[in-house]
Design an enzyme around this catalytic site. Structure first.
Site, PDB file in Angstrom:
ATOM      1  N   GLY A  12      27.272-114.953 -43.738  1.00 15.11           N
ATOM      2  CA  GLY A  12      28.330-113.990 -43.377  1.00 15.11           C
ATOM      3  C   GLY A  12      29.607-114.309 -44.163  1.00 15.11           C
ATOM      4  O   GLY A  12      29.997-115.462 -44.249  1.00 15.11           O
ATOM      5  N   ALA A  23      39.617-122.081 -56.219  1.00 14.21           N
ATOM      6  CA  ALA A  23      39.910-123.517 -56.313  1.00 14.21           C
ATOM      7  C   ALA A  23      38.780-124.255 -57.033  1.00 14.21           C
ATOM      8  O   ALA A  23      39.032-125.113 -57.884  1.00 14.21           O
ATOM      9  CB  ALA A  23      40.111-124.092 -54.913  1.00 14.21           C
ATOM     10  N   ARG A  73      22.251-112.710 -46.858  1.00 17.49           N
ATOM     11  CA  ARG A  73      21.440-113.628 -46.043  1.00 17.49           C
ATOM     12  C   ARG A  73      20.033-113.577 -46.626  1.00 17.49           C
ATOM     13  O   ARG A  73      19.531-112.495 -46.934  1.00 17.49           O
ATOM     14  CB  ARG A  73      21.426-113.176 -44.588  1.00 17.49           C
ATOM     15  N   ASP A 104      25.790-123.069 -41.790  1.00 16.96           N
ATOM     16  CA  ASP A 104      24.602-123.906 -41.606  1.00 16.96           C
ATOM     17  C   ASP A 104      23.399-123.475 -42.449  1.00 16.96           C
ATOM     18  O   ASP A 104      22.724-124.309 -43.055  1.00 16.96           O
ATOM     19  CB  ASP A 104      24.146-123.825 -40.137  1.00 16.96           C
ATOM     20  N   THR A 126      32.839-119.961 -42.711  1.00 14.06           N
ATOM     21  CA  THR A 126      32.316-119.012 -41.709  1.00 14.06           C
ATOM     22  C   THR A 126      33.388-118.831 -40.647  1.00 14.06           C
ATOM     23  O   THR A 126      34.089-119.796 -40.314  1.00 14.06           O
ATOM     24  CB  THR A 126      31.009-119.503 -41.037  1.00 14.06           C
ATOM     25  N   ASP A 128      32.837-118.485 -37.613  1.00 22.89           N
ATOM     26  CA  ASP A 128      32.358-118.967 -36.321  1.00 22.89           C
ATOM     27  C   ASP A 128      32.827-120.373 -35.937  1.00 22.89           C
ATOM     28  O   ASP A 128      32.785-120.738 -34.768  1.00 22.89           O
ATOM     29  CB  ASP A 128      30.817-118.962 -36.294  1.00 22.89           C
ATOM     30  N   GLY A 171      31.089-115.286 -33.025  1.00 27.20           N
ATOM     31  CA  GLY A 171      30.956-116.738 -32.907  1.00 27.20           C
ATOM     32  C   GLY A 171      29.503-117.177 -32.964  1.00 27.20           C
ATOM     33  O   GLY A 171      29.200-118.345 -32.836  1.00 27.20           O
ATOM     34  N   ARG A 172      28.619-116.174 -33.077  1.00 25.62           N
ATOM     35  CA  ARG A 172      27.175-116.442 -33.042  1.00 25.62           C
ATOM     36  C   ARG A 172      26.847-117.138 -31.720  1.00 25.62           C
ATOM     37  O   ARG A 172      26.895-116.479 -30.700  1.00 25.62           O
ATOM     38  CB  ARG A 172      26.749-117.257 -34.265  1.00 25.62           C
ATOM     39  N   ALA A 187      44.639-115.512 -21.743  1.00 25.27           N
ATOM     40  CA  ALA A 187      43.710-114.563 -21.104  1.00 25.27           C
ATOM     41  C   ALA A 187      43.414-114.985 -19.663  1.00 25.27           C
ATOM     42  O   ALA A 187      43.476-116.169 -19.328  1.00 25.27           O
ATOM     43  CB  ALA A 187      42.403-114.506 -21.902  1.00 25.27           C
ATOM     44  N   GLU A 223      30.040-113.239 -28.071  1.00 25.98           N
ATOM     45  CA  GLU A 223      28.852-112.395 -28.316  1.00 25.98           C
ATOM     46  C   GLU A 223      27.552-113.131 -27.967  1.00 25.98           C
ATOM     47  O   GLU A 223      27.546-114.355 -27.798  1.00 25.98           O
ATOM     48  CB  GLU A 223      28.821-111.968 -29.789  1.00 25.98           C
ATOM     49  N   ARG A 253      35.825-110.291 -39.463  1.00 28.95           N
ATOM     50  CA  ARG A 253      35.500-110.996 -40.707  1.00 28.95           C
ATOM     51  C   ARG A 253      36.387-110.563 -41.871  1.00 28.95           C
ATOM     52  O   ARG A 253      36.372-111.195 -42.937  1.00 28.95           O
ATOM     53  CB  ARG A 253      34.026-110.760 -41.082  1.00 28.95           C
TER      54      ARG A 253
HETATM   55  O1  F6P Z   1      28.308-115.891 -38.960  1.00 28.75           O
HETATM   56  C1  F6P Z   1      29.283-114.913 -38.991  1.00 28.75           C
HETATM   57  C2  F6P Z   1      28.917-113.765 -38.118  1.00 28.75           C
HETATM   58  O2  F6P Z   1      29.937-112.802 -38.177  1.00 28.75           O
HETATM   59  C3  F6P Z   1      28.600-114.102 -36.657  1.00 28.75           C
HETATM   60  O3  F6P Z   1      29.772-114.254 -35.882  1.00 28.75           O
HETATM   61  C4  F6P Z   1      27.755-112.931 -36.239  1.00 28.75           C
HETATM   62  O4  F6P Z   1      26.931-113.276 -35.152  1.00 28.75           O
HETATM   63  C5  F6P Z   1      26.967-112.636 -37.482  1.00 28.75           C
HETATM   64  O5  F6P Z   1      27.726-113.167 -38.567  1.00 28.75           O
HETATM   65  C6  F6P Z   1      26.712-111.187 -37.757  1.00 28.75           C
HETATM   66  O6  F6P Z   1      26.003-111.085 -38.957  1.00 28.75           O
HETATM   67  P1  F6P Z   1      25.690-109.747 -39.739  1.00 28.75           P
HETATM   68  O7  F6P Z   1      26.992-109.180 -40.237  1.00 28.75           O
HETATM   69  O8  F6P Z   1      24.788-110.168 -40.849  1.00 28.75           O
HETATM   70  O9  F6P Z   1      25.031-108.845 -38.765  1.00 28.75           O
END
Ligand code: F6P
Length: 320
Positions: A12, A23, A73, A104, A126, A128, A171-172, A187, A223, A253
């Site tokens: 992502g 850099a 990906r 990762d 990332t 996340d 945040g995956r 919050a 999420e 993002r």
């Molecule tokens: O890893 C970054 C991220 O935005 C996660 O927060 C999210 O779960 C995932 O990528 C979504 O991925 P994609 O845009 O490939 O659906």
């Protein structure tokens, strides 16, 4: 001796990837290295989308979101034949070392390439902040700022209508974005792996707020945990709070990277070249520990689990 280094972005995209690319390329050129970029992440590497670049390539990209060399990906990178094809591409271009900016999944791919004799360095990028070997990833700070900007706006309308807003953040499987946003926004609630939903506690609190005629309530939900629309219905039934849901999605993002992400990107990018030019260094992953830039052997880094920020949970509960 290392003469040619390539760099790619994978997984992502995250704000600050371009600043990091800049850099890496500039630090390499400064050391007299021939610098290459690989388009479309690990997929582009397998396909041989490799191009030599000069300093002009990095002009005016430090403040740009996304990644100008694109990302992808590639689950197929688990296949040894695909990894071998990628390693062969690097050998065909006579590239001695590779810098990969990603999370990762990217690091696991780099680790597989290292087993083919390619010297690699991974830089965590990332939103996340879920990478085990670092306290902070490039992109996290910007995404957090974006979430806060959105919630500030939502508070205006939420307050005007005396509503409860359920806001889903990315945040995956890591709650850092949710927890930091909850703290930064004050919050009324946060639901994530590290701070699971306790329905009775949440409903009691919202009923009390309703009784006190509080103007609005903000609940941040990470999420992949629950259906916020179902939860919204339940909140309305159990508390009487008019409730709306907002899924912030991929806008988290995007955007120009924060100064913090740009500085982190610069420090990590320069470090990657330093490590690659050090003959005594094996393949490494760069990270942050206690505010310092550190590096770890890749084999060790890919097996580390992200330390959940339990300290924050207590702070959030105390200040709610
Ligand atoms: O890893 C970054 C991220 O935005 C996660 O927060 C999210 O779960 C995932 O990528 C979504 O991925 P994609 O845009 O490939 O659906």
């Amino acid at each position: 001796m290392i003469r040619k280094i390539a760099v790619l972005t994978s997984g992502g995209d995250a704000p600050g990837m371009n600043a990091c690319l800049r850099a890496v390329i500039r630090a390499g050129l400064y050391q007299g290295i021939d610098m290459y970029v690989i388009y479309d992440g690990l997929r582009g590497l397998v396909e041989g989308q490799i191009k030599q670049v000069n300093k002009d390539f990095t002009q005016d990209i430090i403040n740009r979101g996304g990644t100008i060399i694109r990302s992808a990906r590639l689950p197929e990178f688990k296949d040894p034949i695909v990894v071998e094809r990628a390693a062969d591409q690097l050998k065909d271009f006579e590239i001695d070392a590779l810098v990969g900016i990603g999370g990762d999944g990217t690091f696991r791919g780099l680790n597989d390439l290292a087993k083919h004799g390619i010297k690699v360095v991974g830089i965590p990028g990332t939103i996340d902040n879920d990478v085990g070997s670092t306290e902070q990833t490039i992109g996290f700070s910007t995404a957090l700022n974006t979430i806060c900007e959105c919630i500030d706006k939502l508070k205006d309308t939420s307050g005007s209508h005396q509503r409860c807003s359920l806001i889903e953040v990315m945040g995956r499987h890591c709650g850092d974005l949710a927890m930091y946003a909850a703290l930064a926004e004050g919050a009324e609630g946060v639901i994530c792996v590290e701070h699971p939903l306790k329905e009775d506690v949440l409903f009691r609190k919202l009923r009390k707020m309703k009784a006190q005629n509080k103007s609005h309530a903000i609940i941040i939900v990470s999420e992949n945990l629950l259906d916020i629309h179902d939860l919204a219905k339940k909140i309305e039934e159990k508390t009487g709070f008019d409730t709306r849901t907002e899924v912030l999605g991929r806008l988290q993002r995007g955007g120009s990277p924060s100064a913090e992400d740009r500085v982190l990107a610069a420090r990590m990018g320069a470090k990657s070249i330093e490590l690659l030019l050090n003959d005594k260094c094996d393949s490494r992953i760069i990270g942050v520990k206690g505010g310092q830039i550190v590096d770890l052997p890749i084999e060790e880094a890919v097996n580390m689990k992200h330390e959940h920020t339990h300290g924050l949970r207590d702070l959030i509960d105390m200040l709610q």
